[in-house]
Design a protein around this motif. Structure first.
Motif, short mmCIF file in Angstrom:
data_model
loop_
_atom_site.label_atom_id
_atom_site.label_comp_id
_atom_site.label_asym_id
_atom_site.label_seq_id
_atom_site.Cartn_x
_atom_site.Cartn_y
_atom_site.Cartn_z
N PRO A 500 1.04 -1.21 -0.12
CA PRO A 500 0.18 -0.05 0.14
C PRO A 500 0.66 1.55 0.06
O PRO A 500 2.03 1.59 0.56
CB PRO A 500 -1.45 -0.09 1.33
N LEU A 501 0.73 2.52 -0.69
CA LEU A 501 0.67 3.67 -0.63
C LEU A 501 0.56 4.53 -0.07
O LEU A 501 0.78 4.88 0.97
CB LEU A 501 1.51 4.04 -1.98
N PHE A 502 -0.69 5.38 -0.99
CA PHE A 502 -1.14 6.69 -0.11
C PHE A 502 -2.84 6.22 -0.31
O PHE A 502 -3.75 5.66 -0.86
CB PHE A 502 -0.91 7.63 -1.43
N THR A 503 -3.12 6.71 1.35
CA THR A 503 -4.77 6.68 1.42
C THR A 503 -5.18 7.89 1.57
O THR A 503 -4.34 8.77 2.26
CB THR A 503 -4.51 5.39 3.04
N PHE A 504 -6.89 7.60 1.42
CA PHE A 504 -7.27 8.49 1.61
C PHE A 504 -8.11 8.70 1.77
O PHE A 504 -9.20 7.87 1.77
CB PHE A 504 -7.54 10.10 0.38
N THR A 505 -9.03 9.60 2.59
CA THR A 505 -10.54 9.14 3.93
C THR A 505 -11.29 10.18 3.73
O THR A 505 -10.25 11.78 3.68
CB THR A 505 -10.31 8.68 4.87
#
Lengths: 624, 624
Positions: A500-505
């Motif tokens: 996994p790299l970048f997460t946005f919520t």
């Protein structure tokens, strides 16, 4: 005249092409000419006339075979210079005949630099389409006790050949299968490589009684299926046909040729039957074959107005809308308890409504859950909304659905939404500006409102793909190597599990929270051969639409039967050689300024690359 | 306003520039702005007004110092983001002031990738001339027990910084000398690197009685001489001036500044005295300073007609003609025994006679040995021959010297020559087509005739030179990296002893003997630091004019006081990192066809490069 096979007979026999030597195997150039000129007497008598078969057949149905004796790196200078002369001469002849390819003999000894240079000279000089296929043995011959190089060595030879030739896309590999069944490990080297042809020798075939007495082990059958699926040609070689030690057997008459093709027919039939038994592609897959490994620039959500065809394509992906419906159903049930279902009307905004696929999905969800719904369908694309207007009328949605033509980020909504739904996910999650768009619409969402998708994560994986490397290089601009592309990856070796790299919520806790990201990933490649080439990175995503409903392409949990997304491809300007067990360290940045969003990336281990796409010098996604 | 030094005072004090911090060391950005915009209130009060000193002085006399606290790779995300903001802010301020350079703090911790990326972003964005000088400690501080990185580590940091920045030529190094005397070994890393400045701290100075109480050890004096000779700036740092731990001491008043400059004057005076004591350059050297590390294309002997100035320059090289005369004398004595000196006339042909320097040399040799001579002076350049004609008349050579305007290769000589003399040697020996020209004139030489030169060998040596790499890159064409250049190498680290490459001997035994060559060389680098960068290869030559008379540039036996030849430089498209004791394997080819001669080269160990200049795609020497 008798030295080469009678091609006509073979073509009549139903094969695509035949492999023939170009010059008598016993011929040696006697003079070392100066300045690259060849003595006419020396070369002519050994070449078959170019009028038999017809010139057009040479072009379409013949692959040349360069003489096995040629040794361009011999310590014997005379042999080396003779070899250079003969090599040029045979290739010039092949060129004159417009052959589509020539098979180059396996490099001898432990040096092949001059060989690679001479091949490279030919490839650079001839701007035509002729390819060179370097013959590489796969496994050791079962009956040969000579110690040959290991498969690792052979891959290194190939790799060095390729590097010396500056990754010329007309230089390919021919795998010569010497075993009854090559090990998985030895095959590992060749995924992601440009394997033009796979040679099976007749003695690899087993014999049984019945209709087709010749057949291959199941292992080789699977292999052939793999290769056929990757546009690799299958060459059947009668054992004495391609072995240099039996070269004299070429001196046969036409009638001997005739009997040979009869001998070969059962083998050809068996390979044909393998092809016919291959799993047929679904209609969807068939329609996408032409897009395999083709590079597309990343979508500009604010620069491009989608066309009707794009919507049609999107709307075909039923599985995707099923997942959206599940998510919306669950959100509706969470917001409105059963006892208030007839009282409360849920306000739902579709961001980027297009021709209304998500509007329909939302209404279906409301119907299934028995909830009352009010829908605002927002889109910038007036053309797409036209179709939604019409549908609204014909379906009697006039009281339920309001259509708004505007950029959702700047829309003054008459009321706040309970649920915000959008098809904003790119194949790398955030690459179609979902974070920025959902930030922009956050003020029209109630404080406890639900965003669908509610979060998404991009994933990264190092890949080897000579095909994609060549596709980037073919654009002939150095900055193309710093450009992220969208592609349907096919001829690719995936070298390590995704990370996994970048997460946005969404919705964000604070609007001040930046959409910039920086992350370092370390990949260890335990399963690759001794060493491998990394050409770049594949990008995927996984999104949580709502609670346990997810949608994504990350291979370990990809949503089945969904086909709306291809993969991202981030190239490396210089492919990096990585050894087994060593760590590949890569840094990725998601950068933003007031007008654009872009990625930068660089490798710092095992060697250091430049930071690609610095300041979006190669590409970006525009915010307006 | 008190945070930075009063620059006016220093400039009055006779220094070239001062290094000043740009922002108060205690300031931290409080907000992390979105989209790269900065809060005005946050930054302004800490910067000194741009009107004091005058804007033009900022540009010419101030080097900025970026805050030491900035840590762009901190694991603490808040600190990292604050650092990014402050870093951009300080560089933007420096840019606004048109500073010529800023010193970047030494990277902290064991990762600096984001730091390098941010520096790179600035360099890419600002197309102006401002440089960034990365501060690298040289040696360990004598009084500091903290375990710092080794010099190898620091070089690796620098190297990785440079690679991540794609070899940006505006990224340079500032060496911060922490010891009384750095070891030779630690300095080894920095030859061939772009060292912009060398910092000496006041406590490195020793004190003695007498006129100049402050002085440096002889070792450091030599070092300063080396750096001054390589355009490196010397920075004197009062110890508390540049140490981040004492930052508060910047809060001084102008009168404190005033006393500081008085304290610094003796140190400045001592460095100035070192400069004044440097060995003065000879007139010849002085005239060539401007050509150091400047790239010239290789000469085209058949395309270019030499200009008068070129001849004047050539003719100045007296030592060269002395060696030619020695060779001709010996050849004359060998051909004509004393007892026949008055009977036999030796026929001598000067190939490429130009304005007649070798004609004069030959006549002098005849005079000195008492031999009778007949000279044919052959040249294509009519303009140059005009001057020779005149000289022939005025010197009364009419009976001895015949002047022929033609290409010597096609000249129908009225008689065969005993001796053939030519100035055909290029700085790589055979690169100005001496082999082809002497082959072409072989038929006018008697069977037992003498060729001067009688043989020549090219030599090769791997070099590190960030300067030459940048000079190639500045041409902004990928093929420039495959072009051989002539240059006067100066800022270059020579990484291993020279090795011989190609040898040509005249007259040839057989005309069929090819002038093509291929050779593989292996360089082991025992004396380099743990690892080093190879940017390309230096080329030299050594020629035997006749018997024991040689002429050449190969460093171990270069002819003293000869200045007609610079060096060759063969670049590598991708510089290669080589570890101590490992082998650098390189292949060189001299290729010929009917119209041109060219070199191809490629590296196969420790990694594999492409074959450079395949088919002369970047450059060649034309045969006509």
């Amino acid at each position: 005249m008798k030295h080469i096979l009678d091609t006509n007979l073979y073509i009549g026999g139903g094969v695509d092409f035949v492999v023939v030597p170009l010059i008598s195997p016993t011929y040696r150039p006697s003079v070392v000419p100066q300045f690259g000129s060849f003595s006419l007497e020396a070369s002519l008598p050994f070449a078959k006339s170019d009028l038999d078969p017809l010139p057009s057949l040479w072009n379409t149905h013949v692959v040349g075979q360069i003489s096995e004796w040629i040794d361009l790196d011999s310590p014997d200078e005379k042999l080396r210079k003779n070899s250079e002369t003969a090599f040029k001469q045979e290739l010039a002849w092949a060129s004159y005949l417009s052959l589509r390819a020539c098979i180059l003999p396996t490099p001898k000894g432990d040096t092949w630099t001059n060989y690679a240079r001479c091949a490279n000279q030919f490839l650079q000089e001839h701007l035509k389409e002729m390819q060179l296929w370097l013959r590489i043995p796969l496994g050791k011959p079962d009956d040969d006790s000579k110690t040959l190089q290991t498969q690792d060595d052979y891959w290194k030879i190939w790799n060095s050949f390729r590097l010396l030739s500056d990754h010329n896309s007309k230089l390919l590999v021919t795998l010569d299968n010497l075993n009854t069944m090559p090990s998985d490990n030895s095959l590992n080297h060749w995924y992601g490589e440009p394997v033009a042809a796979f040679i099976i020798h007749t003695d690899s075939f087993l014999t049984r009684d019945g209709d087709n007495p010749k057949h291959l082990s199941e292992g080789i059958q699977k292999l052939i299926t793999y290769f056929l699926n990757h546009y690799t040609q299958i060459i059947i070689s009668e054992n004495q046909l391609n072995c240099s030690k039996d070269e004299e057997s070429h001196l046969e008459t036409n009638s001997a040729e005739d009997s040979r093709i009869h001998r070969l027919l059962p083998y050809i039939d068996h390979v044909r039957s393998i092809y016919q038994q291959m799993d047929p592609l679904s209609e969807q897959e068939r329609s996408q074959v032409a897009f395999r490994d083709v590079l597309h620039p990343i979508l500009q959500p604010f620069k491009e107005i989608s066309q009707s065809m794009v919507y049609s394509e999107q709307e075909k992906d039923e599985k995707k809308y099923m997942e959206y419906k599940r998510a919306i159903c669950q959100a509706l049930l969470d917001r409105v308890p059963d006892e208030e279902a007839s009282v409360i009307t849920t306000v739902l905004v579709v961001v980027g409504a297009g021709r209304g696929a998500l509007v329909r999905t939302s209404l279906q969800a409301a119907n299934e859950t028995g909830r009352k719904l009010k829908v605002y369908a927002v889109d910038r694309n007036l053309n797409a909304l036209a179709s939604l207007y019409k549908q609204r009328e014909s379906m009697g949605w006039n009281d339920i659905v309001t259509v708004i033509q505007t950029d959702a980020r700047h829309w003054n909504a008459p009321e706040k939404a309970d649920i915000l739904v959008g098809e904003l996910l790119g194949c790398f999650g955030d690459n179609e500006l979902a974070p920025e768009i959902l930030d922009g619409t956050r003020r029209i969402l109630k404080k406890d409102g639900i965003s669908i998708p509610s979060s998404y994560t991009s994933f990264l994986q190092p890949v080897k793909s000579s095909k994609l490397y060549s596709a980037v290089k073919a654009k002939e601009q150095i900055l193309t190597f710093e450009t992220a592309f969208v592609t349907k990856m096919h001829n690719v070796a995936r070298l390590a599990p995704c990370q996994p790299l970048f997460t946005f919520t969404h919705p964000k806790r604070s609007i001040k929270e930046s959409n910039r990201r920086y992350r370092k990933l370390q990949f260890v490649m335990p399963d690759v051969p001794e060493s491998t080439m990394v050409h770049g990175f594949a990008g995927y995503f996984d999104a949580t639409l709502y609670k346990d409903v997810h949608l994504g392409t990350e291979p370990s949990k990809a949503t089945p039967d969904v086909f709306s997304w291809d993969e991202m491809y981030f190239p490396l300007r210089e492919p990096i050689c990585v050894h087994r067990g060593s760590t590949l360290e890569v840094h990725f940045w998601r950068c933003c300024d007031s007008t654009k969003v872009w990625y930068e990336w660089g490798v710092t281990s095992p060697s250091t690359s430049l930071v690609h796409n610095c300041n979006a010098r190669a590409d970006c996604v525009w915010l307006n």
